[in-house]
Write a protein that holds these residues in place. Structure first.
Motif, PDB file in Angstrom:
ATOM      1  N   ILE A  27       0.841  -1.203   0.000  1.00 50.93           N
ATOM      2  CA  ILE A  27       0.000   0.000   0.000  1.00 50.93           C
ATOM      3  C   ILE A  27       0.876   1.253   0.000  1.00 50.93           C
ATOM      4  O   ILE A  27       0.640   2.191  -0.764  1.00 50.93           O
ATOM      5  CB  ILE A  27      -0.961   0.006   1.203  1.00 50.93           C
ATOM      6  CG1 ILE A  27      -1.990  -1.130   1.072  1.00 50.93           C
ATOM      7  CG2 ILE A  27      -1.667   1.361   1.320  1.00 50.93           C
ATOM      8  CD1 ILE A  27      -2.838  -1.346   2.316  1.00 50.93           C
ATOM      9  N   VAL A  28       1.896   1.282   0.856  1.00 49.62           N
ATOM     10  CA  VAL A  28       2.793   2.440   0.921  1.00 49.62           C
ATOM     11  C   VAL A  28       3.486   2.666  -0.412  1.00 49.62           C
ATOM     12  O   VAL A  28       3.564   3.804  -0.901  1.00 49.62           O
ATOM     13  CB  VAL A  28       3.824   2.276   2.065  1.00 49.62           C
ATOM     14  CG1 VAL A  28       4.928   3.336   1.973  1.00 49.62           C
ATOM     15  CG2 VAL A  28       3.137   2.333   3.414  1.00 49.62           C
ATOM     16  N   HIS A  29       3.984   1.611  -1.035  1.00 48.89           N
ATOM     17  CA  HIS A  29       4.685   1.756  -2.317  1.00 48.89           C
ATOM     18  C   HIS A  29       3.736   2.223  -3.419  1.00 48.89           C
ATOM     19  O   HIS A  29       4.116   3.054  -4.253  1.00 48.89           O
ATOM     20  CB  HIS A  29       5.384   0.450  -2.690  1.00 48.89           C
ATOM     21  CG  HIS A  29       6.607   0.203  -1.856  1.00 48.89           C
ATOM     22  ND1 HIS A  29       7.874   0.535  -2.262  1.00 48.89           N
ATOM     23  CD2 HIS A  29       6.741  -0.311  -0.610  1.00 48.89           C
ATOM     24  CE1 HIS A  29       8.749   0.228  -1.320  1.00 48.89           C
ATOM     25  NE2 HIS A  29       8.075  -0.289  -0.304  1.00 48.89           N
ATOM     26  N   ARG A  30       2.509   1.713  -3.423  1.00 44.24           N
ATOM     27  CA  ARG A  30       1.529   2.162  -4.415  1.00 44.24           C
ATOM     28  C   ARG A  30       1.152   3.620  -4.189  1.00 44.24           C
ATOM     29  O   ARG A  30       0.975   4.376  -5.153  1.00 44.24           O
ATOM     30  CB  ARG A  30       0.283   1.276  -4.379  1.00 44.24           C
ATOM     31  CG  ARG A  30       0.520  -0.103  -4.948  1.00 44.24           C
ATOM     32  CD  ARG A  30      -0.758  -0.906  -4.977  1.00 44.24           C
ATOM     33  NE  ARG A  30      -0.509  -2.277  -5.409  1.00 44.24           N
ATOM     34  CZ  ARG A  30      -1.453  -3.100  -5.820  1.00 44.24           C
ATOM     35  NH1 ARG A  30      -2.731  -2.713  -5.842  1.00 44.24           N
ATOM     36  NH2 ARG A  30      -1.152  -4.319  -6.192  1.00 44.24           N
ATOM     37  N   ALA A  31       1.028   4.024  -2.939  1.00 45.78           N
ATOM     38  CA  ALA A  31       0.696   5.419  -2.633  1.00 45.78           C
ATOM     39  C   ALA A  31       1.813   6.348  -3.109  1.00 45.78           C
ATOM     40  O   ALA A  31       1.550   7.425  -3.661  1.00 45.78           O
ATOM     41  CB  ALA A  31       0.454   5.592  -1.131  1.00 45.78           C
ATOM     42  N   ARG A  32       3.038   5.926  -2.930  1.00 46.75           N
ATOM     43  CA  ARG A  32       4.171   6.740  -3.393  1.00 46.75           C
ATOM     44  C   ARG A  32       4.184   6.854  -4.907  1.00 46.75           C
ATOM     45  O   ARG A  32       4.362   7.933  -5.468  1.00 46.75           O
ATOM     46  CB  ARG A  32       5.490   6.150  -2.901  1.00 46.75           C
ATOM     47  CG  ARG A  32       6.683   7.028  -3.237  1.00 46.75           C
ATOM     48  CD  ARG A  32       7.913   6.589  -2.463  1.00 46.75           C
ATOM     49  NE  ARG A  32       8.977   7.545  -2.614  1.00 46.75           N
ATOM     50  CZ  ARG A  32       9.966   7.406  -3.488  1.00 46.75           C
ATOM     51  NH1 ARG A  32      10.016   6.368  -4.294  1.00 46.75           N
ATOM     52  NH2 ARG A  32      10.913   8.322  -3.563  1.00 46.75           N
ATOM     53  N   ARG A  33       3.978   5.707  -5.590  1.00 50.49           N
ATOM     54  CA  ARG A  33       3.928   5.726  -7.058  1.00 50.49           C
ATOM     55  C   ARG A  33       2.782   6.596  -7.571  1.00 50.49           C
ATOM     56  O   ARG A  33       2.891   7.210  -8.628  1.00 50.49           O
ATOM     57  CB  ARG A  33       3.788   4.306  -7.616  1.00 50.49           C
ATOM     58  CG  ARG A  33       5.074   3.510  -7.620  1.00 50.49           C
ATOM     59  CD  ARG A  33       4.995   2.263  -8.486  1.00 50.49           C
ATOM     60  NE  ARG A  33       3.887   1.388  -8.162  1.00 50.49           N
ATOM     61  CZ  ARG A  33       3.938   0.369  -7.297  1.00 50.49           C
ATOM     62  NH1 ARG A  33       5.057   0.104  -6.655  1.00 50.49           N
ATOM     63  NH2 ARG A  33       2.877  -0.370  -7.082  1.00 50.49           N
ATOM     64  N   ALA A  34       1.687   6.652  -6.814  1.00 52.16           N
ATOM     65  CA  ALA A  34       0.529   7.458  -7.207  1.00 52.16           C
ATOM     66  C   ALA A  34       0.754   8.943  -6.936  1.00 52.16           C
ATOM     67  O   ALA A  34      -0.074   9.770  -7.316  1.00 52.16           O
ATOM     68  CB  ALA A  34      -0.721   6.964  -6.480  1.00 52.16           C
ATOM     69  N   ARG A  78      -7.575  13.021  -5.014  1.00 58.68           N
ATOM     70  CA  ARG A  78      -6.429  12.109  -5.162  1.00 58.68           C
ATOM     71  C   ARG A  78      -6.609  10.822  -4.361  1.00 58.68           C
ATOM     72  O   ARG A  78      -6.252   9.739  -4.823  1.00 58.68           O
ATOM     73  CB  ARG A  78      -5.144  12.827  -4.771  1.00 58.68           C
ATOM     74  CG  ARG A  78      -4.798  13.940  -5.773  1.00 58.68           C
ATOM     75  CD  ARG A  78      -3.628  14.770  -5.285  1.00 58.68           C
ATOM     76  NE  ARG A  78      -2.435  13.963  -5.184  1.00 58.68           N
ATOM     77  CZ  ARG A  78      -1.451  13.954  -6.091  1.00 58.68           C
ATOM     78  NH1 ARG A  78      -1.522  14.730  -7.143  1.00 58.68           N
ATOM     79  NH2 ARG A  78      -0.389  13.195  -5.914  1.00 58.68           N
ATOM     80  N   VAL A  79      -7.175  10.931  -3.152  1.00 62.14           N
ATOM     81  CA  VAL A  79      -7.396   9.732  -2.337  1.00 62.14           C
ATOM     82  C   VAL A  79      -8.450   8.846  -2.985  1.00 62.14           C
ATOM     83  O   VAL A  79      -8.268   7.632  -3.099  1.00 62.14           O
ATOM     84  CB  VAL A  79      -7.800  10.101  -0.888  1.00 62.14           C
ATOM     85  CG1 VAL A  79      -8.266   8.867  -0.125  1.00 62.14           C
ATOM     86  CG2 VAL A  79      -6.625  10.764  -0.169  1.00 62.14           C
ATOM     87  N   ARG A  80      -9.533   9.431  -3.452  1.00 57.39           N
ATOM     88  CA  ARG A  80     -10.581   8.629  -4.101  1.00 57.39           C
ATOM     89  C   ARG A  80     -10.077   7.981  -5.390  1.00 57.39           C
ATOM     90  O   ARG A  80     -10.443   6.867  -5.721  1.00 57.39           O
ATOM     91  CB  ARG A  80     -11.821   9.463  -4.344  1.00 57.39           C
ATOM     92  CG  ARG A  80     -12.548   9.795  -3.047  1.00 57.39           C
ATOM     93  CD  ARG A  80     -13.944  10.319  -3.275  1.00 57.39           C
ATOM     94  NE  ARG A  80     -14.565  10.699  -2.015  1.00 57.39           N
ATOM     95  CZ  ARG A  80     -15.177   9.853  -1.180  1.00 57.39           C
ATOM     96  NH1 ARG A  80     -15.239   8.569  -1.477  1.00 57.39           N
ATOM     97  NH2 ARG A  80     -15.712  10.288  -0.059  1.00 57.39           N
ATOM     98  N   GLU A  85      -6.653   1.026  -6.267  1.00 60.46           N
ATOM     99  CA  GLU A  85      -5.384   0.333  -6.002  1.00 60.46           C
ATOM    100  C   GLU A  85      -5.528  -0.686  -4.870  1.00 60.46           C
ATOM    101  O   GLU A  85      -4.735  -1.614  -4.754  1.00 60.46           O
ATOM    102  CB  GLU A  85      -4.289   1.343  -5.642  1.00 60.46           C
ATOM    103  CG  GLU A  85      -3.842   2.206  -6.782  1.00 60.46           C
ATOM    104  CD  GLU A  85      -2.982   1.452  -7.778  1.00 60.46           C
ATOM    105  OE1 GLU A  85      -2.378   0.414  -7.421  1.00 60.46           O
ATOM    106  OE2 GLU A  85      -2.906   1.906  -8.923  1.00 60.46           O
ATOM    107  N   LEU A  86      -6.535  -0.502  -4.032  1.00 56.20           N
ATOM    108  CA  LEU A  86      -6.742  -1.404  -2.895  1.00 56.20           C
ATOM    109  C   LEU A  86      -7.571  -2.631  -3.270  1.00 56.20           C
ATOM    110  O   LEU A  86      -7.594  -3.607  -2.532  1.00 56.20           O
ATOM    111  CB  LEU A  86      -7.410  -0.651  -1.741  1.00 56.20           C
ATOM    112  CG  LEU A  86      -6.654   0.581  -1.234  1.00 56.20           C
ATOM    113  CD1 LEU A  86      -7.465   1.259  -0.140  1.00 56.20           C
ATOM    114  CD2 LEU A  86      -5.264   0.216  -0.745  1.00 56.20           C
ATOM    115  N   ASP A  87      -8.269  -2.560  -4.417  1.00 57.64           N
ATOM    116  CA  ASP A  87      -9.083  -3.695  -4.864  1.00 57.64           C
ATOM    117  C   ASP A  87      -8.196  -4.919  -5.087  1.00 57.64           C
ATOM    118  O   ASP A  87      -7.185  -4.836  -5.772  1.00 57.64           O
ATOM    119  CB  ASP A  87      -9.827  -3.359  -6.159  1.00 57.64           C
ATOM    120  CG  ASP A  87     -10.870  -2.281  -5.968  1.00 57.64           C
ATOM    121  OD1 ASP A  87     -11.241  -2.012  -4.810  1.00 57.64           O
ATOM    122  OD2 ASP A  87     -11.308  -1.706  -6.987  1.00 57.64           O
ATOM    123  N   GLY A  88      -8.564  -6.014  -4.498  1.00 60.00           N
ATOM    124  CA  GLY A  88      -7.778  -7.234  -4.631  1.00 60.00           C
ATOM    125  C   GLY A  88      -6.578  -7.290  -3.706  1.00 60.00           C
ATOM    126  O   GLY A  88      -6.025  -8.348  -3.459  1.00 60.00           O
TER     127      GLY A  88
END
Length: 114
Positions: A27-34, A78-80, A85-88
């Protein structure tokens, strides 16, 4: 960043995995990439979820799956946009959104503002 924002909190267990990595790390890595403003992981010392089984650091046998909270704060848009990214990824746990206000957000000295 300051003013109205949205806080995303993902509550899960530290043993939850995604492709052999902790879910909280992914989750942290995806948030950073986003390009989100920031993400932090907090380790709980006691809690329970849907199973109603209490996990605590006080009992050695139940300390293998302590609660973890991943917190992300950014604009509502941005959060929505990040939620898919959290699906699955989050199979067990809870995803919570709540409105908040950012009073101050700045980089540490020597770090570039993101």
């Amino acid at each position: 960043m300051s003013g109205a924002a949205l806080r995303l909190t993902v509550l899960l267990g530290e043993s939850d995995r995604w492709h052999h990595k902790p879910v909280y790390t992914e989750i942290v890595h995806r948030a950073r990439r986003a390009g989100l403003a920031g993400a932090s992981v907090f380790h709980g010392i006691e809690g329970f979820g849907a199973s109603s089984l209490i996990h605590t650091s006080r009992l050695l046998s139940l300390s293998e799956d302590l609660p973890v909270a991943v917190v992300v704060v950014d604009t509502e848009e941005r959060v929505r946009a990040f939620l898919p990214e959290l699906d699955g990824l989050v199979q067990k746990g809870m995803v919570v959104l709540d409105a908040c206000e950012v009073v101050r957000h700045s980089a540490r000295p020597g770090n570039a503002a993101e």
